[in-house]
Motif scaffolding. Structure first.
Motif, mmCIF file in Angstrom:
data_model
loop_
_atom_site.group_PDB
_atom_site.id
_atom_site.type_symbol
_atom_site.label_atom_id
_atom_site.label_comp_id
_atom_site.label_asym_id
_atom_site.label_seq_id
_atom_site.Cartn_x
_atom_site.Cartn_y
_atom_site.Cartn_z
ATOM 1 N N LYS A 46 36.769 29.624 -7.253
ATOM 2 C CA LYS A 46 36.254 29.234 -5.947
ATOM 3 C C LYS A 46 36.674 30.263 -4.903
ATOM 4 O O LYS A 46 37.589 31.065 -5.123
ATOM 5 C CB LYS A 46 36.766 27.846 -5.553
ATOM 6 N N GLY A 47 35.993 30.212 -3.754
ATOM 7 C CA GLY A 47 36.317 31.147 -2.687
ATOM 8 C C GLY A 47 37.659 30.839 -2.054
ATOM 9 O O GLY A 47 38.170 29.719 -2.107
ATOM 10 N N ILE A 48 38.210 31.875 -1.434
ATOM 11 C CA ILE A 48 39.520 31.699 -0.817
ATOM 12 C C ILE A 48 39.443 30.737 0.361
ATOM 13 O O ILE A 48 40.422 30.081 0.708
ATOM 14 C CB ILE A 48 40.080 33.072 -0.392
ATOM 15 N N TYR A 49 38.247 30.624 0.973
ATOM 16 C CA TYR A 49 38.086 29.703 2.096
ATOM 17 C C TYR A 49 38.319 28.266 1.644
ATOM 18 O O TYR A 49 38.974 27.479 2.330
ATOM 19 C CB TYR A 49 36.683 29.855 2.694
ATOM 20 N N THR A 50 37.786 27.920 0.471
ATOM 21 C CA THR A 50 37.965 26.570 -0.060
ATOM 22 C C THR A 50 39.350 26.397 -0.643
ATOM 23 O O THR A 50 40.016 25.375 -0.415
ATOM 24 C CB THR A 50 36.904 26.282 -1.131
ATOM 25 N N SER A 51 39.808 27.370 -1.408
ATOM 26 C CA SER A 51 41.092 27.240 -2.099
ATOM 27 C C SER A 51 42.252 27.089 -1.127
ATOM 28 O O SER A 51 43.141 26.254 -1.335
ATOM 29 C CB SER A 51 41.315 28.453 -3.005
ATOM 30 N N LEU A 52 42.233 27.884 -0.063
ATOM 31 C CA LEU A 52 43.336 27.839 0.909
ATOM 32 C C LEU A 52 43.047 26.930 2.096
ATOM 33 O O LEU A 52 43.828 26.889 3.048
ATOM 34 C CB LEU A 52 43.639 29.254 1.416
ATOM 35 N N GLN A 53 41.899 26.200 2.031
ATOM 36 C CA GLN A 53 41.539 25.253 3.095
ATOM 37 C C GLN A 53 41.577 25.934 4.470
ATOM 38 O O GLN A 53 42.189 25.436 5.424
ATOM 39 C CB GLN A 53 42.463 24.039 3.065
ATOM 40 N N LEU A 54 40.887 27.062 4.549
ATOM 41 C CA LEU A 54 40.890 27.816 5.799
ATOM 42 C C LEU A 54 40.083 27.153 6.906
ATOM 43 O O LEU A 54 40.017 27.676 8.022
ATOM 44 C CB LEU A 54 40.344 29.229 5.554
ATOM 45 N N GLU A 99 32.019 31.458 -3.192
ATOM 46 C CA GLU A 99 31.830 32.780 -3.777
ATOM 47 C C GLU A 99 32.507 33.905 -3.003
ATOM 48 O O GLU A 99 33.025 34.840 -3.615
ATOM 49 C CB GLU A 99 30.330 33.086 -3.892
ATOM 50 N N VAL A 100 32.461 33.835 -1.685
ATOM 51 C CA VAL A 100 33.015 34.932 -0.890
ATOM 52 C C VAL A 100 34.534 34.974 -1.069
ATOM 53 O O VAL A 100 35.214 33.963 -0.941
ATOM 54 C CB VAL A 100 32.640 34.757 0.601
ATOM 55 N N ALA A 101 35.047 36.159 -1.338
ATOM 56 C CA ALA A 101 36.481 36.355 -1.570
ATOM 57 C C ALA A 101 36.986 35.394 -2.631
ATOM 58 O O ALA A 101 37.932 34.638 -2.427
ATOM 59 C CB ALA A 101 37.265 36.187 -0.264
ATOM 60 N N ALA A 102 36.316 35.398 -3.786
ATOM 61 C CA ALA A 102 36.726 34.520 -4.884
ATOM 62 C C ALA A 102 38.173 34.805 -5.260
ATOM 63 O O ALA A 102 38.592 35.959 -5.374
ATOM 64 C CB ALA A 102 35.810 34.726 -6.080
ATOM 65 N N CYS A 103 38.927 33.728 -5.427
ATOM 66 C CA CYS A 103 40.375 33.893 -5.606
ATOM 67 C C CYS A 103 40.798 33.789 -7.061
ATOM 68 O O CYS A 103 41.974 33.548 -7.348
ATOM 69 C CB CYS A 103 41.132 32.866 -4.763
ATOM 70 N N LYS A 104 39.862 33.977 -7.977
ATOM 71 C CA LYS A 104 40.272 33.945 -9.376
ATOM 72 C C LYS A 104 41.297 35.030 -9.704
ATOM 73 O O LYS A 104 42.150 34.827 -10.579
ATOM 74 C CB LYS A 104 39.052 34.078 -10.280
#
Length: 748
Positions: free
Chosen positions: A450-458, A654-659
């Motif tokens: 997932k994108g870093i926006y979702t993963s880090l709850q930005l 998708e943007v800045a995917a944090c995999k």
């Protein structure tokens, strides 16, 4: 911490592979934005140990036997009171792609705006056509009915004339025959007693010699035909076609009346593009990733500085392991040489004091192996204990908890890493420890790419739902579209001349035609009696009379009647001319009857339908236009909704995917620490410990065996109290020949 993180990042960079995205086919009816140009990080957090993996599994099973307890969470929570962190890479190209895809939306919207005629105009035309087209169709049908009425009236006139001509000639001939037959019956010969009765019968039947269908008495239709011809002087079909043409010009009217508004909407679309570009620049992800990149760069430099030291210590580790292995190998070599020399140099006839040099050397090698075993065993056991404690605890305290995510749950314990913060990760990122952002959730989201926006709850820093509110971008577009004003009053479906023409048709008088009289005559036979039967009957009655002039006269009349039947009646019944005239007359009368049925009501209904459709266009079309304009606006706005939702979804997933973060952690812990280091350490102590354990029986065996290979100073004979045998006699219990015992026996 920085050293470890950078080492893992370097491992990650060396094993990451990017792949080309597959061809994207959008579902029908939707905009095609393609794929965000993201890298597919395919770093596999998996290590294939090869055949030695079986030994790893044996080690794991052994660890479970010696340490069956679960992960000591409470203990780790008390010990783990330090700091943690994470990071990710660049995303600028992805944001540029998102911004550039606005052109897809704009181009589609501009395409629809440029085709406002076929789209909006056709929709308006379709809705109005639900009433307009049936009204025009009815008027066109009525125009066709006028032409059909004229043709039917003409057919009636012609058919009646043809039938009148035939029946009038037949009527004249029958009248002439009847007159001559009456004169014959008035002859004095009929007064005779024998002929009077027959003549009276014949005289009474003369009324049957007459035509049955009399078309001469039917009323004419010339007045109705004249009125229809007057009606047809005006081409009603052409007037109706003009109405069709005017109505079909609706899309062109819409295009001409919306040119100015469409140019304003295009300007609004350009301004929306500028706003979206501004939005992309304000995303906080760029700053977070930039700071993280600086941290990783500094950490990498730190690793590069200390990497020679790590390599040096790694050489010491390798050298130490090599020395330990050499110790075991040295002991093994002594034992092997001892067995080899002892077995090869053994002489069963030699006494302990006379054993050969090779046998004695084998015994010395065995005792040397025993000596080195005692010398090195404490070192080996110490190393085994230390590596067992280290490797076993890392496996139980790190590797297994990492695999079932228990380790993350420990890190997510409130107030563990910072006694003032409930959630450590959100405290570092957002300075708000009350946000429920956990290591476990971040790792799981990154594992799913997932994108870093979702993963880090930005969204707690920058809420894209608020900034990308569709109403912000569509309000101006909607206002412009709502101001579209379309005037269709120039459309004239049917002018007053056409309506007057319809009224004249309804008053043409065709409903006054006596259709029953026509149909009655059509259905009648040609004559009242069958002339052939009448002639045969007349001839039969003439035969009943006395022979003479009267008989011959009656038979002559019978022949005349037969001739009339053959020459006139049969043609009227069977000749194509009269059959076609009768059929045409029948069809035309029935058509006129259907057409005239409630003709006035039908015409009024047609005129009412045309007036209602014209009223709809003139007065109520604005409501239809508003409704269809709303649908048209929803279509245009729908393109922006698709784009905004796609941007939101792309930024979130998708943007800045944090995999790569998950890959770094997996590479560091699962592959590097657990697979490469811990499994190797556990295998090392397991093998080294096994070797050390097997030294015990080897020592016993070597000590027992060496006394049969080494040369003795004296030939001591001892008794075995348990078996009652001397030392030589006991040696056979070990499977070794006693040369002394053998020699004594032979001498005895």
């Amino acid at each position: 911490m920085a050293v470890e993180l950078c080492l893992l990042l370097l491992l990650f960079c060396g094993t990451t592979v990017s792949e080309v995205q597959p061809i994207y086919k959008p579902p029908p009816g939707t905009l095609d934005f393609g794929f965000v140009p993201a890298k597919t990080y395919d770093t596999g957090a998996y290590h294939e140990p090869g055949p030695i993996g079986i030994l790893f599994k044996i080690v794991h099973a052994y660890l479970y036997l010696v340490q069956p307890n679960s992960f000591p969470q409470d203990l780790v929570r008390k010990l783990a009171q330090q700091k943690f962190g994470n990071a990710q890479g660049d995303y600028q190209k992805q944001i540029e792609y998102l911004v550039n895809q606005y052109n897809t939306t704009k181009d589609k919207a501009l395409s629809d705006l440029n085709n406002v005629g076929p789209l909006l105009g056709s929709r308006v035309q379709e809705q109005l056509g639900k009433e307009v087209r049936p009204a025009l169709d009815a008027a066109l049908t009525m125009a066709g009915a006028i032409r059909e009425t004229k043709e039917a009236l003409e057919n009636v006139s012609v058919s009646v004339e043809v039938l009148q001509e035939g029946t009038e000639r037949l009527h004249a001939n029958l009248t002439d025959v009847k007159m001559h037959l009456s004169n014959t019956l008035n002859d004095s010969a009929c007064s005779a007693t024998q002929a009077a009765s027959t003549c009276n019968i014949i005289r009474n039947s003369l009324n049957q010699l007459n035509i049955n269908a009399n078309f001469s008495g039917l009323p004419g239709v010339s007045s109705q035909l004249a009125k229809i011809n007057d009606v047809l002087k005006i081409d009603l079909s052409s007037l109706v076609q003009k109405g069709y043409a005017a109505f079909n010009d609706t899309p062109d009217l819409v295009v001409n009346q919306t040119r100015n508004i469409l140019s304003d909407i295009k300007n609004v679309l350009e301004s929306i593009g500028s706003n979206i570009t501004t939005f992309a620049k304000t995303l906080p992800v760029q700053k977070i990733l930039a700071d993280l990149t600086i941290y990783l760069t500094q950490s990498e430099a730190y690793v590069q500085d200390y990497f020679p030291v790590v390599e040096q210590y790694d050489f010491y580790r390798w050298l130490g392991c090599l020395i330990l292995c050499c110790m075991v190998v040295l002991i093994l070599i002594f034992y092997c040489l001892g067995l080899l020399c002892g077995t090869c140099g053994y002489d069963k006839h030699a006494s302990p004091t006379t054993r050969g040099c090779i046998s004695n050397t084998g015994g010395n090698f065995l005792m040397a192996g025993v000596g080195f075993s005692f010398l090195f065993s404490w070192v080996l056991m110490t190393v085994v204990v230390l590596t067992f404690v280290t490797g076993g605890n890392v496996e139980k305290l790190v590797c297994e908890p990492f695999e079932d995510k228990t380790l993350f749950k420990v890190l997510d314990t409130p107030y563990l890493l910072n006694q003032h913060w409930k959630n450590y990760l959100s405290g570092i990122l957002f300075k708000n420890p009350n946000i429920n952002l956990t290591f476990e959730n971040v790792y799981s989201d990154c594992k799913e790419n997932k994108g870093i926006y979702t993963s880090l709850q930005l969204e707690h820093l920058f809420n894209i739902n608020e900034f990308l509110n569709i109403s912000m971008y569509t309000e101006d577009v909607a206002l412009k579209i709502e101001h579209i004003q379309i005037n269709l009053s120039k459309i004239i479906l049917l002018d007053e001349i056409g309506k007057e023409n319809l009224l004249n048709f309804s008053s043409s008088g065709i409903e006054g035609i006596n259709f029953a009289a026509y149909l009655a005559e059509i259905n009648k036979s040609v004559t009242k009696v069958d002339l052939l039967s009448f002639a045969n009957d007349l001839e039969a009655r003439a035969d009943q009379l006395p022979k003479g002039a009267l008989e011959n006269a009656l038979k002559g009349h019978a022949n005349n009647i037969r001739m009339i039947h053959n020459q006139q009646v049969i043609p009227l019944e069977q000749a194509m001319k009269y059959v076609k005239a009768r059929s045409t007359l029948n069809q035309s009368i029935r058509l006129l009857k259907r057409t005239s049925s409630e003709l006035t009501v039908k015409v009024k209904n047609v005129i009412s339908a045309v007036n209602a459709a014209q009223l709809l266009i003139n007065n109520n079309a604005s409501l239809v236009i508003v409704q269809e304009t709303k649908k048209y606006m929803d279509t245009i706005v729908g393109y922006f909704e698709q784009y905004i939702e796609w941007v939101k979804e792309s930024i979130a997933m998708e943007v800045a995917a944090c995999k790569p973060i998950a890959n770094v952690i997996d590479t560091a812990v699962d592959i590097f620490l657990c697979s490469y280091i811990t499994d190797s350490v556990n295998t090392f102590w397991f093998g080294l410990g096994g070797s050390s354990i097997f030294l015990i029986p080897a020592i016993i065996f070597a000590v027992k065996l060496s006394k049969y290979y080494r040369r003795m100073d004296t030939e001591d004979v001892y008794d075995d109290m348990e078996n009652g045998n001397n030392g030589y006699h006991k040696e056979h219990l070990y499977g070794i020949h006693n040369p002394v015992f053998t020699s004594s026996v032979e001498q005895w």
